[in-house]
Structures are given as C-alpha cells and as structure tokens.
Design an enzyme around this catalytic site. Structure first.
Site: not given
Ligand SMILES: *Cc1c(COP(=O)(O)O)cnc(C)c1O
Length: 422
Positions: A275, A318, A345, A374
């Site tokens: 996958e 991340y 902001c 992502y």
C-alpha cells in the site's frame, strides 16, 4: 528520480515551463508529473516481480482523479480509508477487486457501500468493527473478506504523528489478541478471513522496523494456518520513505525493500498486497509559489511567499523538511539564509527556517519540492484562502486537474439562517 529540472535556465516539469503554468493558472499551484508517477509505480512494482503482488496506491496520499486514473492505467489497485476515497478510486477506473479498505473508524454505511462495490478486502482494526461488519454483511446476504490489521508493537522510528505500529497507537488489533480474533471471525457467518494486514507507519527510512514487523507477521500466519485458518495473502501496508532532504535521509530503494520481503516471505505460498502512497506520489509533485515580499527582520530575512500552511500543511504538522528551489536557475553558488513563510496568521506558517537559498526578489517563482503526497489532500481554506489548484503535466502538455474555486464558491457554502436574512 523526478522530472522537474532546469532547461535553458528555468525549471520545467517534464517539457512544460513552470513559468507558463504560473502565468496561465496562477500561484500557488500544485504541479504533478505523469512520467514521475508512472516511473515510481513501475519501479515499485518491479521490485516484487516473481511474487504474486498487488500494489494498492494509498489514496489518502493524493486523491486527485487524474492522478488515480494515471495509476489505474498502470494497473494500480487502491488502499482507501473512507467511502469518499472508495468512490474516488472507483470513478478513476480502479476495479473494486483491487481495492482494500483500511481505517479505524469505518461506519456501517461505508461498509455497505464497499460490500456492494465488491472490494477485495476489509482491513479490520478492532473487535467491535468485526461485529458491525458481520451484521452489515449478513443483512445484505453477503460475506465480507477480511484481514485483521495487527499491531506488531514495533517502533517505526519515524515522526510520532505518523508512527502506527506501537501498542500505544490507535491502529490495529493488539498482538496478543490476534489469534482469538481469527477464532471469532470463524464463528461469524458474514465474515471470511483471507489474510493478515500490517502497516507500522509512514516515511520509514530504515528496513529494520519493517523486517521486524514482517517476521512477526510471518510467525502469526504460520500459527493461524496451523489452527486451520486459510490465510492466502499478507498485506504489508505502505510506509517506505522518500529523501525529502537528501543530505539527511537515504531511505532504502524499492529494490532493497522488495528483496527483504522476498527473503522474509518468499516461500510462504501466498500473495502479497502493498500500500505505498508517499513513495509513488511524493516526488512526483511540487508546490509552485511566488515570492511576494522580502522582509528584513531584526536578525533574519523573511521570504514571504504566496503559498501557505493551508496549501501545504506538512511543515506545520510534522516539522517536515521540503527542499525549496527557485524556478530561475541560480547563476552562482552564492546563498544566504532566509526563512520561507506564508501569509497565514500563524507563526507555524513557516516552510523553512534559516534555509540556505540563492538570493531572491519579489516576483521570483519558487518550487517547494516533494509535495505530491500529503500536500493537496491536506489543504484547506483557512484564512478564507481559495483551495489550491492542481495541474498534471504529461510531456509537453498540461491540464488543470482541480481548478481554483472562486471566493464566491467558497462563501456560498455558508448559509444564513432565516433570522439573519435581511
Ligand atoms: C497512510 C497509509 C498508507 C500509505 O503510507 P505511505 O507512507 O504514504 O506509503 C498505507 N496503508 C495504510 C493503512 C495507511 O494508513
């Protein structure tokens, strides 16, 4: 390897000038390369030649219809985690019998949709989910093919937000319960156990944790077979990393990953499912952005670009590294340190801090690299910024594969209640 490179002093995606895309579509914009997507899919698939392997692209990494259709034409299956992704995969031409459904929180309605479509398997992540799936299948007069996603309690040694294989993570069924769960499945008329599933995390740059997990799974498969269960395939999940920062990371090649899998599982007499998401799409996309302002701070230079955390969340979420390259090829090796920041902001709206970069001027275009996975899928309209568009390049052609919606479209989603309408 990717297909974003300098030609005659400016960056091209395959044979399309990024300046042309910026002019015609506007920035910020994601640009994907067909040749890179196809190449990555082929290199990955070829790493498993000789095995009976199905490569199911993890749709959550990049769910654009054009990207999925490109991979479908190469024979890809899909790993989906919601009914929405299931519909996306089917519409892009991925056959149901190449679709696996993962995720810890599938709703009964989503299960029914997947059963109706006739997917290859459900990767089940908890005992209560098994009971619900059984009753949904029974009501429909169908039998759901299931693999149990086991949690091997292996440290993937990756960022804590994308590690999924430790016992404290919400994913998978606890290792110590796995055999009992298969025994339970055998009692449920709406279910048929066909395999075992594992996915320990994402952006792994070392084979060790994979190997440790796969060896544990191998032992489990042997025990399950010995107690009479038919286990004819093993789903090994995704997670192979890519070199975001070539100076820091050198993840194993798909070839080495495939060789390790053949070594561990080669004589198991079963098919395997893989996958991959990031490995296929990550380096097949960039985020193209324009430098708006050069701001001299007290102790640093800020390069304020027109892309922001709502377009590419990875650095904020991340602490991810993304290489940033100017579209105009630098004429010298001279660099300065600058912080690349967006207009949103939030102080977290920072793509890079103290990054060595060629000196840039307002109006210059930059590419934020390795943004094909992502990236767009995590985008939002925070700060009422238009959803970032996506472009797919194929040799010397390009197409807008998700248009930039208008501000009116965006605000039009809101509705005033009758007590506020004038
Ligand atoms: C996210 C995910 C993947 C894909 O991970 P990559 O790191 O993008 O390869 C595969 N399987 C499952 C179950 C996932 O949640």
């Amino acid at each position: 390897m990717d297909h974003f490179s300098y030609q005659n002093g400016e960056m091209f995606a395959e044979n399309v000038s990024l300046k042309t895309i910026a002019r015609e579509v506007g920035t910020p914009v994601y640009v994907y390369s067909t040749a890179t997507l196809v190449r990555h899919f082929k290199v990955f698939s070829e790493a498993f030649s000789g095995l009976d392997a199905l490569v199911c692209f993890a749709v959550k990494a990049n769910s654009n219809q054009a990207v999925l259709a490109t991979l479908a034409a190469e024979g890809a299956g899909a790993d989906v985690v919601s009914e929405g992704e299931l519909i996306r995969a089917l519409r892009a031409g991925i056959p149901a019998d190449k679709i696996v459904f993962s995720g810890v929180g599938k709703k009964a309605g989503e299960m029914a949709a997947a059963l109706k479509a006739g997917i290859k398997q459900f990767n089940v992540e908890s005992e209560p989910e098994l009971e619900v799936l059984n009753s949904v299948a029974e009501k429909m007069g169908l039998i759901a093919p299931v693999s149990v996603r086991v949690n091997p309690d292996v440290d993937a040694k990756t960022h804590h937000k994308i590690a999924t294989g430790k016992s404290e993570n919400k994913f998978g069924i606890a290792w110590s319960k796995a055999e009992d769960v298969y025994a339970r499945i055998a009692q449920l008329p709406g279910l048929r156990a066909t395999g075992v599933d594992v996915h320990i995390g994402s952006q792994l740059t070392d084979l060790g944790p994979f190997k440790a997990a796969f060896e544990k799974v191998l032992g489990l498969v042997k025990r399950l077979r010995a107690s009479g269960h038919t286990i004819d395939h093993i789903d090994l999940g995704g997670g192979l990393g890519i070199p975001y920062d070539p100076a820091e990371e050198s993840p194993p090649s798909p070839g080495l990953y495939g060789a390790m899998i053949k070594e561990v599982l080669g004589d198991m007499d079963c098919s395997i499912i893989l996958e991959p998401g990031r490995l296929i799409a990550g380096n097949a996309g960039i985020l193209l952005s324009e430098l708006l302002y050069v701001k001299q701070g007290e102790d640093r230079i800020f390069y304020i670009v027109d892309a922001a955390m709502n377009d590419l969340l990875r650095p904020a979420m991340y602490d991810a590294f993304h290489a940033i390259q100017p579209v105009d090829e630098p004429q010298s090796d001279h660099t300065i340190a600058a912080d690349f920041v967006g207009p949103v902001c939030e102080s977290g709206d920072t793509f890079a801090t103290g990054r060595q970069t060629p000196e840039l001027e307002p109006g210059d275009l930059v590419t934020v690299k390795s943004a094909g996975a992502y990236g767009a899928v995590l985008s939002s309209t925070y700060n009422t910024r238009e959803l970032v568009p996506e472009v797919l390049v194929n040799d010397d052609k390009y197409a807008v594969v998700r248009a930039r919606p208008s501000i009116d479209d965006l605000i039009g989603l809101d509705k005033l209640p009758d007590w506020l309408t004038r």
